[in-house]
Design an enzyme around this catalytic site. Structure first.
Site, PDB file in Angstrom:
ATOM      1  N   VAL A  66       0.830  -1.206   0.000  1.00  0.00           N
ATOM      2  CA  VAL A  66       0.000   0.000   0.000  1.00  0.00           C
ATOM      3  C   VAL A  66       0.867   1.260   0.000  1.00  0.00           C
ATOM      4  O   VAL A  66       0.353   2.365  -0.036  1.00  0.00           O
ATOM      5  CB  VAL A  66      -1.001   0.000   1.180  1.00  0.00           C
ATOM      6  CG1 VAL A  66      -1.973  -1.174   1.044  1.00  0.00           C
ATOM      7  CG2 VAL A  66      -0.293  -0.055   2.534  1.00  0.00           C
ATOM      8  N   HIS A  84      -4.145  -4.035  -2.903  1.00  0.00           N
ATOM      9  CA  HIS A  84      -4.651  -3.867  -1.537  1.00  0.00           C
ATOM     10  C   HIS A  84      -4.853  -2.404  -1.151  1.00  0.00           C
ATOM     11  O   HIS A  84      -4.880  -2.078   0.025  1.00  0.00           O
ATOM     12  CB  HIS A  84      -3.705  -4.569  -0.535  1.00  0.00           C
ATOM     13  CG  HIS A  84      -3.726  -6.065  -0.654  1.00  0.00           C
ATOM     14  ND1 HIS A  84      -2.799  -6.898  -0.059  1.00  0.00           N
ATOM     15  CD2 HIS A  84      -4.587  -6.898  -1.301  1.00  0.00           C
ATOM     16  CE1 HIS A  84      -3.075  -8.152  -0.352  1.00  0.00           C
ATOM     17  NE2 HIS A  84      -4.147  -8.184  -1.110  1.00  0.00           N
ATOM     18  N   THR A 128       7.140 -11.668  -1.543  1.00  0.00           N
ATOM     19  CA  THR A 128       5.823 -11.963  -0.954  1.00  0.00           C
ATOM     20  C   THR A 128       5.786 -13.414  -0.515  1.00  0.00           C
ATOM     21  O   THR A 128       6.253 -14.300  -1.232  1.00  0.00           O
ATOM     22  CB  THR A 128       4.652 -11.664  -1.925  1.00  0.00           C
ATOM     23  OG1 THR A 128       3.449 -12.194  -1.356  1.00  0.00           O
ATOM     24  CG2 THR A 128       4.847 -12.236  -3.319  1.00  0.00           C
TER      25      THR A 128
HETATM   26  P1  OAD Z   1       4.864 -11.102   4.084  1.00  0.00           P
HETATM   27  O1  OAD Z   1       5.379 -10.390   5.286  1.00  0.00           O
HETATM   28  O2  OAD Z   1       3.887 -12.203   4.308  1.00  0.00           O
HETATM   29  O3  OAD Z   1       6.075 -11.713   3.240  1.00  0.00           O
HETATM   30  C1  OAD Z   1       7.216 -10.952   2.990  1.00  0.00           C
HETATM   31  C2  OAD Z   1       8.163 -11.734   2.103  1.00  0.00           C
HETATM   32  O4  OAD Z   1       9.262 -10.878   1.792  1.00  0.00           O
HETATM   33  C3  OAD Z   1       8.747 -13.000   2.739  1.00  0.00           C
HETATM   34  O5  OAD Z   1       8.698 -14.092   1.803  1.00  0.00           O
HETATM   35  C4  OAD Z   1      10.198 -12.607   3.043  1.00  0.00           C
HETATM   36  O6  OAD Z   1      11.111 -13.710   2.982  1.00  0.00           O
HETATM   37  C5  OAD Z   1      10.476 -11.609   1.926  1.00  0.00           C
HETATM   38  N1  OAD Z   1      11.561 -10.651   2.198  1.00  0.00           N
HETATM   39  C6  OAD Z   1      12.046 -10.209   3.371  1.00  0.00           C
HETATM   40  N2  OAD Z   1      13.041  -9.324   3.175  1.00  0.00           N
HETATM   41  C7  OAD Z   1      13.203  -9.197   1.829  1.00  0.00           C
HETATM   42  C8  OAD Z   1      14.069  -8.422   0.985  1.00  0.00           C
HETATM   43  N3  OAD Z   1      14.990  -7.599   1.479  1.00  0.00           N
HETATM   44  N4  OAD Z   1      13.926  -8.546  -0.361  1.00  0.00           N
HETATM   45  C9  OAD Z   1      12.992  -9.395  -0.895  1.00  0.00           C
HETATM   46  N5  OAD Z   1      12.156 -10.134  -0.134  1.00  0.00           N
HETATM   47  C10 OAD Z   1      12.248 -10.042   1.198  1.00  0.00           C
HETATM   48  O7  OAD Z   1       4.252  -9.961   3.118  1.00  0.00           O
HETATM   49  P2  OAD Z   1       3.232 -10.106   1.906  1.00  0.00           P
HETATM   50  O8  OAD Z   1       3.355 -11.416   1.228  1.00  0.00           O
HETATM   51  O9  OAD Z   1       3.376  -8.865   1.093  1.00  0.00           O
HETATM   52  O10 OAD Z   1      -2.368  -7.324   3.443  1.00  0.00           O
HETATM   53  O11 OAD Z   1       1.845 -10.029   2.664  1.00  0.00           O
HETATM   54  C11 OAD Z   1       0.672 -10.039   1.916  1.00  0.00           C
HETATM   55  C12 OAD Z   1      -0.415  -9.247   2.593  1.00  0.00           C
HETATM   56  O12 OAD Z   1      -0.555  -9.672   3.943  1.00  0.00           O
HETATM   57  C13 OAD Z   1      -0.133  -7.759   2.721  1.00  0.00           C
HETATM   58  O13 OAD Z   1      -0.472  -7.047   1.558  1.00  0.00           O
HETATM   59  C14 OAD Z   1      -0.992  -7.353   3.877  1.00  0.00           C
HETATM   60  C15 OAD Z   1      -0.700  -8.501   4.796  1.00  0.00           C
HETATM   61  O14 OAD Z   1      -1.612  -8.799   5.759  1.00  0.00           O
HETATM   62  C16 OAD Z   1      -3.264  -6.589   4.136  1.00  0.00           C
HETATM   63  O15 OAD Z   1      -2.976  -5.952   5.132  1.00  0.00           O
HETATM   64  C17 OAD Z   1      -4.642  -6.632   3.564  1.00  0.00           C
END
Ligand code: OAD
Length: 234
Positions: A88, A104, A176
């Site tokens: 977001v 989102h 993600t």
């Molecule tokens: P997550 O916190 O679930 O996942 C983050 C991902 O980023 C993980 O796979 C980490 O290993 C990876 N990561 C960490 N550091 C990194 C870096 N420096 N470079 C690349 N990757 C890295 O976040 P999302 O999958 O985005 O929704 O979460 C999805 C949704 O859940 C969000 O949009 C939010 C949340 O609840 C709402 O709030 C509606």
């Protein structure tokens, strides 16, 4: 021009200083997701939720796009690029990507509680008017709320995203955990003969997935590596 669809999540912005959600120290260790990011939570305690996003918005002013965002934007020199992001924040926008689907919602926008997806109700917040307060009204007279898609709400942009993904010659997934549907299901729509690259320093548990190339690095280093590889094939 070949079409690249880039699917991004919180890890894309981690190197800019924005916490991810599910990593250790992530936001969902500090807050209960059902309190601050669900429609039920908002109905129960709108002030808590509005303040939570006021804080997120204030933080956004203190951070900048990282090299990963910049390289995603730079892909547009060689490819037809669509970014589909679960984030977001506005860091893809500030980095210069021109074709972005914010699945989102967007932190820098506010909307009406009654009709959150009505385009006439959506307004852009500015650095000098960043906060939403209880009693602030949208154009339709209902309480102004953050323009965020919460758990328990429909994801109106998902169909546009599916259409883009179905046309991808190349798909890049960055940062993600693919825990949250419907966004997590998008990779299934990548055409069978189009390669998928995953950039994430951790292993991601993808179910029912086809083969993909995992660049096990952070967003910036991973995009540096992939950018050079893709440029040769454009
Ligand atoms: P997550 O916190 O679930 O996942 C983050 C991902 O980023 C993980 O796979 C980490 O290993 C990876 N990561 C960490 N550091 C990194 C870096 N420096 N470079 C690349 N990757 C890295 O976040 P999302 O999958 O985005 O929704 O979460 C999805 C949704 O859940 C969000 O949009 C939010 C949340 O609840 C709402 O709030 C509606």
């Amino acid at each position: 021009m070949k079409k690249i669809v880039v699917l991004t999540g919180a890890g894309m912005s981690a190197e800019s200083g924005i916490n991810t959600f599910r990593d250790s120290g992530g936001l969902w260790e500090q807050y209960r997701v059902e309190d601050v990011a669900s429609i039920e939570g908002y109905i129960r305690n709108p002030e808590l939720v509005i303040n939570f996003y006021n804080e997120r918005r204030k933080q956004l002013l203190t951070v900048k796009p990282n090299r990963g965002h910049e390289l995603v934007a730079a892909l547009e020199r060689y490819f037809d690029v669509t970014v589909v992001t679960q984030n977001v924040d506005d860091l893809h926008v500030r980095a210069g990507s021109t074709n972005i689907i914010h699945l989102h919602g967007e932190l820098m926008k506010a909307t009406s509680t009654r009709s959150p997806n009505d385009p006439t109700q959506i307004q852009t917040l500015t650095p000098d008017r960043m906060e939403i307060h209880m009693g602030d009204k949208a154009a339709d007279g209902s309480q102004l709320r953050p323009f965020i898609v919460w758990f328990g709400e429909a994801v109106p942009k998902i169909e546009d995203a599916v259409e883009e993904v179905m046309q991808a010659d190349i798909c890049i997934v960055i940062g993600t955990s693919l825990n949250v549907y419907p966004a997590a299901g998008l990779v299934r729509y990548v055409p069978e003969d189009s390669p998928i690259y995953l950039i994430d320093p951790a292993d991601v548990a993808w179910t029912a997935m086809r083969p993909y190339t995992h660049i096990k690095k952070g967003a910036s280093a991973g995009m540096e590596e992939l950018f050079d590889k893709l440029k040769v094939h454009c």
